[in-house]
Design a protein around this motif. Structure first.
Motif, PDB file in Angstrom:
ATOM      1  N   SER A 100       0.823  -1.206   0.000  1.00  0.00           N
ATOM      2  CA  SER A 100       0.000   0.000   0.000  1.00  0.00           C
ATOM      3  C   SER A 100       0.858   1.258   0.000  1.00  0.00           C
ATOM      4  O   SER A 100       1.919   1.310   0.638  1.00  0.00           O
ATOM      5  CB  SER A 100      -0.911  -0.003   1.244  1.00  0.00           C
ATOM      6  N   HIS A 101       0.364   2.288  -0.702  1.00  0.00           N
ATOM      7  CA  HIS A 101       0.979   3.603  -0.614  1.00  0.00           C
ATOM      8  C   HIS A 101       0.396   4.400   0.560  1.00  0.00           C
ATOM      9  O   HIS A 101       0.622   5.599   0.668  1.00  0.00           O
ATOM     10  CB  HIS A 101       0.802   4.377  -1.921  1.00  0.00           C
ATOM     11  N   SER A 102      -0.357   3.728   1.421  1.00  0.00           N
ATOM     12  CA  SER A 102      -0.802   4.320   2.675  1.00  0.00           C
ATOM     13  C   SER A 102       0.306   4.118   3.707  1.00  0.00           C
ATOM     14  O   SER A 102       1.470   3.953   3.349  1.00  0.00           O
ATOM     15  CB  SER A 102      -2.123   3.702   3.128  1.00  0.00           C
ATOM     16  N   TYR A 103      -0.038   4.095   4.986  1.00  0.00           N
ATOM     17  CA  TYR A 103       0.953   4.153   6.050  1.00  0.00           C
ATOM     18  C   TYR A 103       0.991   2.859   6.864  1.00  0.00           C
ATOM     19  O   TYR A 103      -0.030   2.188   7.035  1.00  0.00           O
ATOM     20  CB  TYR A 103       0.655   5.343   6.974  1.00  0.00           C
ATOM     21  N   THR A 104       2.179   2.550   7.388  1.00  0.00           N
ATOM     22  CA  THR A 104       2.339   1.302   8.136  1.00  0.00           C
ATOM     23  C   THR A 104       1.411   1.252   9.350  1.00  0.00           C
ATOM     24  O   THR A 104       0.902   0.175   9.688  1.00  0.00           O
ATOM     25  CB  THR A 104       3.797   1.120   8.598  1.00  0.00           C
ATOM     26  N   LEU A 105       1.190   2.384  10.009  1.00  0.00           N
ATOM     27  CA  LEU A 105       0.277   2.410  11.157  1.00  0.00           C
ATOM     28  C   LEU A 105      -1.090   1.865  10.768  1.00  0.00           C
ATOM     29  O   LEU A 105      -1.682   1.048  11.491  1.00  0.00           O
ATOM     30  CB  LEU A 105       0.134   3.837  11.678  1.00  0.00           C
ATOM     31  N   VAL A 106      -1.580   2.293   9.628  1.00  0.00           N
ATOM     32  CA  VAL A 106      -2.897   1.890   9.141  1.00  0.00           C
ATOM     33  C   VAL A 106      -2.865   0.462   8.614  1.00  0.00           C
ATOM     34  O   VAL A 106      -3.727  -0.368   8.927  1.00  0.00           O
ATOM     35  CB  VAL A 106      -3.368   2.863   8.051  1.00  0.00           C
ATOM     36  N   ALA A 107      -1.850   0.169   7.801  1.00  0.00           N
ATOM     37  CA  ALA A 107      -1.761  -1.152   7.185  1.00  0.00           C
ATOM     38  C   ALA A 107      -1.596  -2.252   8.230  1.00  0.00           C
ATOM     39  O   ALA A 107      -2.130  -3.351   8.071  1.00  0.00           O
ATOM     40  CB  ALA A 107      -0.615  -1.187   6.175  1.00  0.00           C
ATOM     41  N   ASN A 108      -0.876  -1.970   9.303  1.00  0.00           N
ATOM     42  CA  ASN A 108      -0.726  -2.976  10.356  1.00  0.00           C
ATOM     43  C   ASN A 108      -2.045  -3.234  11.080  1.00  0.00           C
ATOM     44  O   ASN A 108      -2.332  -4.368  11.487  1.00  0.00           O
ATOM     45  CB  ASN A 108       0.355  -2.546  11.355  1.00  0.00           C
ATOM     46  N   TYR A 109      -2.853  -2.189  11.246  1.00  0.00           N
ATOM     47  CA  TYR A 109      -4.192  -2.382  11.824  1.00  0.00           C
ATOM     48  C   TYR A 109      -5.023  -3.286  10.896  1.00  0.00           C
ATOM     49  O   TYR A 109      -5.664  -4.244  11.360  1.00  0.00           O
ATOM     50  CB  TYR A 109      -4.893  -1.035  12.017  1.00  0.00           C
TER      51      TYR A 109
END
Length: 222
Positions: A100-109
């Motif tokens: 994802s080109h989103s963020y690790t904080l979000v992707a880990n959730y």
């Protein structure tokens, strides 16, 4: 030859996050929550360099707390049956990752919600629990002399990195995405899937198209 024989025993499923696993885009939900929709639209319209765009979008989150961002993602809907499909793929021996080109904080959730094995995403920097607005773009999105696609910044580079890390040949990888950003990754995976895409080129190059927000048709490829 030995490396190839070992790698051929492993398989991988790579999933885009926004508008694929998630029914909407995380940054769009943040824009609505925190009131920066016009600024986000202006950036998307005016900035064509994907690296600069990613960094400038991160600045819109400056001073937001981790808790605020996690509250946004916790209220977002997942595609139908995603967790069950991920579990079925893992039972068949697949490693399952989020690219994802989103963020690790979000992707880990999201990883925890669906039972995925790993995430490849950008690092939104925090200081004392608040976003600084700085975004660290990991090395695995950037090209190398061995890049399959030759693009300087691309999810295909992340696909290759994941394959190297988990001893999987690209031909034994399934890649699923919805957006033009996913096109190259979908094209270079052994099996490429377009998920509820509005991009006619992605739809054309994908080996399989899923047109409803339900992951169960993906099981045909397992």
């Amino acid at each position: 030859v030995l490396r190839e024989n070992l790698s051929s025993l492993h398989r991988m499923l790579l999933l885009d996050q926004d508008q694929t696993i998630l029914k909407e885009r995380f940054i769009d939900a943040c824009a609505l929550r925190f009131g920066f929709v016009p600024q986000l639209e202006e950036l998307r319209f005016g900035e064509k360099d994907p690296i600069i765009l990613t960094k400038r979008i991160g600045q819109l989150l400056k001073n937001r707390t981790m808790d605020e961002l996690l509250d946004v993602i916790s209220g977002m809907e997942l595609a139908d049956h995603i967790a069950g499909v991920v579990a079925a793929f893992k039972q068949k021996g697949y490693r399952v990752g989020i690219v994802s080109h989103s963020y690790t904080l979000v992707a880990n959730y999201v990883k925890q919600q669906i039972g995925a094995d790993f995430v490849l995403a950008h690092q939104l920097e925090f200081f004392e629990g608040r976003a600084t607005g700085e975004v660290n773009l990991p090395h695995y999105f950037f090209g190398s002399p061995d890049s399959l696609c030759g693009h300087a910044f691309c999810k295909t580079n992340a696909l290759q990195y994941a394959c190297d890390q988990h001893r999987v040949l690209p031909r034994n990888c399934i890649a699923v995405g919805d957006h033009r950003d996913d096109l190259c990754m979908v094209a270079h995976a052994g099996k490429g899937v377009a998920f509820c895409t509005r991009d006619p080129l992605l739809e054309k190059i994908a080996g399989k198209n899923i047109r409803q927000r339900d992951f169960r048709p993906l099981l045909d490829l397992a």
